[in-house]
Design a protein around this motif. Structure first.
Motif, PDB file in Angstrom:
ATOM      1  N   GLN A   1       0.840  -1.326  -0.088  1.00  0.00           N
ATOM      2  CA  GLN A   1       0.039   0.059  -0.056  1.00  0.00           C
ATOM      3  C   GLN A   1       0.796   1.215   0.100  1.00  0.00           C
ATOM      4  OE1 GLN A   1      -3.022   0.353   3.044  1.00  0.00           O
ATOM      5  NE2 GLN A   1      -3.752   2.315   2.360  1.00  0.00           N
ATOM      6  N   LEU A   2       1.976   1.461   0.889  1.00  0.00           N
ATOM      7  CA  LEU A   2       3.011   2.280   0.818  1.00  0.00           C
ATOM      8  C   LEU A   2       3.423   2.662  -0.517  1.00  0.00           C
ATOM      9  CD1 LEU A   2       4.280   4.491   2.562  1.00  0.00           C
ATOM     10  CD2 LEU A   2       5.956   2.874   3.131  1.00  0.00           C
TER      11      LEU A   2
ATOM     12  N   ALA B   1       2.219   1.764  -3.359  1.00  0.00           N
ATOM     13  CA  ALA B   1       1.359   2.261  -4.386  1.00  0.00           C
ATOM     14  C   ALA B   1       1.061   3.853  -4.031  1.00  0.00           C
ATOM     15  CB  ALA B   1      -0.141   1.560  -4.280  1.00  0.00           C
ATOM     16  N   GLU B   2       1.072   4.213  -2.674  1.00  0.00           N
ATOM     17  CA  GLU B   2       0.652   5.752  -2.489  1.00  0.00           C
ATOM     18  C   GLU B   2       1.957   6.400  -3.157  1.00  0.00           C
ATOM     19  OE1 GLU B   2       0.053   5.726   1.758  1.00  0.00           O
ATOM     20  OE2 GLU B   2      -1.914   4.633   1.533  1.00  0.00           O
ATOM     21  N   GLU B   3       3.065   5.979  -2.822  1.00  0.00           N
ATOM     22  CA  GLU B   3       4.186   6.760  -3.167  1.00  0.00           C
ATOM     23  C   GLU B   3       4.173   6.734  -4.695  1.00  0.00           C
ATOM     24  OE1 GLU B   3       7.454   4.577  -1.495  1.00  0.00           O
ATOM     25  OE2 GLU B   3       7.163   5.543   0.252  1.00  0.00           O
TER      26      GLU B   3
ATOM     27  N   GLY C   1       1.657   6.713  -6.718  1.00  0.00           N
ATOM     28  CA  GLY C   1       0.586   7.665  -7.106  1.00  0.00           C
ATOM     29  C   GLY C   1       0.923   9.038  -6.990  1.00  0.00           C
ATOM     30  N   GLN C   2       1.690   9.359  -5.768  1.00  0.00           N
ATOM     31  CA  GLN C   2       2.215  10.876  -5.398  1.00  0.00           C
ATOM     32  C   GLN C   2       3.250  11.285  -6.725  1.00  0.00           C
ATOM     33  OE1 GLN C   2       3.668  10.510  -1.567  1.00  0.00           O
ATOM     34  NE2 GLN C   2       1.510  10.620  -0.600  1.00  0.00           N
TER      35      GLN C   2
ATOM     36  N   SER D   1       1.511  11.705  -9.730  1.00  0.00           N
ATOM     37  CA  SER D   1       0.533  12.866  -9.635  1.00  0.00           C
ATOM     38  C   SER D   1       1.632  14.340  -9.995  1.00  0.00           C
ATOM     39  CB  SER D   1      -0.209  13.083  -8.480  1.00  0.00           C
ATOM     40  OG  SER D   1      -1.061  14.088  -8.365  1.00  0.00           O
TER      41      SER D   1
END
Length: 161
Positions: A118-119, A121-123, A125-126, A129
């Protein structure tokens, strides 16, 4: 061309033109090569059966992808009868102006049980973006049309001139 085009579709060329693209699209969502091949074959058969309803508003590839998305959802619907699993929402219209989505249960994807997945995936995504924000408006539009909306290059060129 050996067969006459019906509604601007060329089914005799589908395998050569789209099989690899459909495979790559599907393998990231299903991860079982045999199931992927079956889904693509079902997509081609469904396309043949529904050729008379093709309106030409989307490209042949986009139209086939929309059929394939429904086949993927149907696959998960058949394979996941247990309630309480994570929901997967998948838009079944290729046009942004139309609304509607399938809600489907799905099994965990490979590697998603890793504590750091999850971490990561979030990184990702950031970072993505952040990169997209640095693009000019025109480049951002091209990127989104190509990668998020599955437009073909020729379509993007026509729309954006």
């Amino acid at each position: 061309m050996s067969k006459e085009k019906v509604n601007n579709l060329s089914p005799d060329l589908w395998v050569d033109k789209y099989a690899d693209y459909l495979f790559n699209f599907t393998i990231t969502r299903v991860r079982d090569v045999d199931v992927v091949k079956d889904l693509i074959q079902e997509t081609f058969f469904a396309g043949l059966k529904s050729m008379s309803r093709y309106e030409g508003k989307a490209s042949e590839r986009t139209w086939l992808i929309s059929i394939l998305k429904r086949k993927i959802v149907d696959h998960y619907r058949r394979s996941n009868s247990n309630k309480g699993r994570a929901e997967v929402r998948m838009n079944f219209y290729s046009e942004a102006s139309r609304q509607g989505d399938w809600i489907e249960e799905s099994v965990s994807q490979t590697g998603s049980n890793r504590p750091d997945a999850q971490l990561e995936a979030e990184e990702l995504g950031q970072v993505l973006s952040s990169c997209i924000k640095k693009l000019s408006k025109r480049h951002k539009t091209v990127f989104e049309m190509k990668t998020l909306q599955d437009f073909e290059t020729d379509e993007i060129c026509k729309v954006l001139k």
